[in-house]
Design an enzyme around this catalytic site. Sequence first.
Site, PDB file in Angstrom:
ATOM      1  N   ASP A  24      36.587  49.703  44.833  1.00  0.00           N
ATOM      2  CA  ASP A  24      37.758  48.988  45.351  1.00  0.00           C
ATOM      3  C   ASP A  24      37.591  48.666  46.842  1.00  0.00           C
ATOM      4  OD1 ASP A  24      40.212  47.819  45.162  1.00  0.00           O
ATOM      5  OD2 ASP A  24      41.361  49.680  45.257  1.00  0.00           O
ATOM      6  N   TRP A  67      38.019  44.829  53.007  1.00  0.00           N
ATOM      7  CA  TRP A  67      36.847  44.833  53.902  1.00  0.00           C
ATOM      8  C   TRP A  67      36.672  43.447  54.519  1.00  0.00           C
ATOM      9  CZ3 TRP A  67      32.283  42.025  53.864  1.00  0.00           C
ATOM     10  CH2 TRP A  67      31.221  42.523  54.645  1.00  0.00           C
ATOM     11  N   ASN A 117      42.272  41.897  35.618  1.00  0.00           N
ATOM     12  CA  ASN A 117      41.767  41.051  36.710  1.00  0.00           C
ATOM     13  C   ASN A 117      41.783  39.561  36.389  1.00  0.00           C
ATOM     14  OD1 ASN A 117      39.331  43.495  37.909  1.00  0.00           O
ATOM     15  ND2 ASN A 117      41.358  43.024  38.699  1.00  0.00           N
TER      16      ASN A 117
HETATM   17  C1  FPP Z   1      38.307  45.485  43.602  1.00  0.00           C
HETATM   18  O1  FPP Z   1      38.433  45.267  44.994  1.00  0.00           O
HETATM   19  C2  FPP Z   1      37.048  44.946  43.182  1.00  0.00           C
HETATM   20  C3  FPP Z   1      36.870  44.084  42.163  1.00  0.00           C
HETATM   21  C4  FPP Z   1      37.961  43.601  41.277  1.00  0.00           C
HETATM   22  C5  FPP Z   1      35.554  43.531  41.876  1.00  0.00           C
HETATM   23  C6  FPP Z   1      34.425  44.487  41.959  1.00  0.00           C
HETATM   24  C7  FPP Z   1      33.232  43.699  42.202  1.00  0.00           C
HETATM   25  C8  FPP Z   1      32.218  44.045  42.992  1.00  0.00           C
HETATM   26  C9  FPP Z   1      32.089  45.355  43.634  1.00  0.00           C
HETATM   27  C10 FPP Z   1      31.167  43.044  43.225  1.00  0.00           C
HETATM   28  C11 FPP Z   1      29.858  43.488  42.750  1.00  0.00           C
HETATM   29  C12 FPP Z   1      29.796  43.744  41.304  1.00  0.00           C
HETATM   30  C13 FPP Z   1      28.792  43.312  40.520  1.00  0.00           C
HETATM   31  C14 FPP Z   1      28.753  43.746  39.127  1.00  0.00           C
HETATM   32  C15 FPP Z   1      27.739  42.446  40.997  1.00  0.00           C
HETATM   33  P1  FPP Z   1      39.262  44.021  45.510  1.00  0.00           P
HETATM   34  O2  FPP Z   1      38.373  42.870  45.629  1.00  0.00           O
HETATM   35  O3  FPP Z   1      40.432  43.832  44.646  1.00  0.00           O
HETATM   36  O4  FPP Z   1      39.616  44.476  46.951  1.00  0.00           O
HETATM   37  P2  FPP Z   1      41.082  44.604  47.573  1.00  0.00           P
HETATM   38  O5  FPP Z   1      41.850  45.548  46.694  1.00  0.00           O
HETATM   39  O6  FPP Z   1      40.810  45.151  48.927  1.00  0.00           O
HETATM   40  O7  FPP Z   1      41.658  43.215  47.618  1.00  0.00           O
END
Ligand code: FPP
Length: 279
Positions: A40, A45, A88
């Site tokens: 997460d 970030w 998502n």
């Molecule tokens: C949650 O953080 C993250 C996700 C929904 C996506 C996870 C994806 C990755 C780590 C990219 C790499 C993965 C692969 C398989 C190549 P968020 O983006 O919702 O962050 P936030 O909560 O701070 O908005």
Amino acid sequence: MWKKIFGGGKSTPAPDGDDLLSNLAVDRERMPRHIAIVMDGNGRWAKAQGRSRSAGHEAGARTLKRIVRAASNMGVEVLTVYAFSTENWKRPHREVDFLLNLFDSFLAKEISEIHAQNVRMRFLGRRDRFTDRFLQRMEDTEERTGHNTGMRFNLAANYGSQDEILRAVRSIAQRAAAGEITPEEIDETFFSNALDTAGDPPVDLFIRTSGDLRLSNFLLWQSAYAELYFTETHWPDFTPEELSRAIEDFAGRSRRFGGLDAHVAGKRKSGRRSRALCE
Ligand code: FPP
């Protein structure tokens, strides 16, 4: 018996902290067999750096590459990461498309290295909303790495634990209705083997980055006795060093699985004062 994990004694320090991990001393019996990670904080970030969410996800992909290699080198048996949940899809189309393309290019780019590390990869979750191209990529990846004998790397995509449990229940109910199994046969092992993680040990260490203190529908059955590790670090900043700290933290915990510490149980037997039964 304490011994170095990942103790190959590499001479040149690697930029991703491999050398630091080689110095990590953890009793092998206290190593987590199965580590699950909610990756997460890509968005937060990116925001903190004045960059786009896409840049955050790209940075998250680079972190994932480093963590897979570190976990594999440390001798972790199973690593399961949450890449995309059944919820998502509610995100803006542009972000969903970006993420799915990122997963596809990650697999295309990294598969050779993953394979060279002897890592076996598989995907958890529903396969009904992906493009044919991505489905093909998933199948090719599973087929290519399917005979590898090293770490098992599960990527959860279009995954939700409640959905996984319902799919398992339905398939078991169908088999029972067809007379293939009796209700008495359905015990914990049977049920575990009907889940997407069939064959994997339960989650020992459940890590979530970026500060939120929740499970978010990830591996609920498998994490029944998992130790939880929450960190404020946003996923793109999560390092092999922090993974090693989480493992050391885990190794120092007392796991009772609803029972008693060995020394407390010993005291009880010898008639001394006891602690609560359910901890
Ligand atoms: C949650 O953080 C993250 C996700 C929904 C996506 C996870 C994806 C990755 C780590 C990219 C790499 C993965 C692969 C398989 C190549 P968020 O983006 O919702 O962050 P936030 O909560 O701070 O908005």
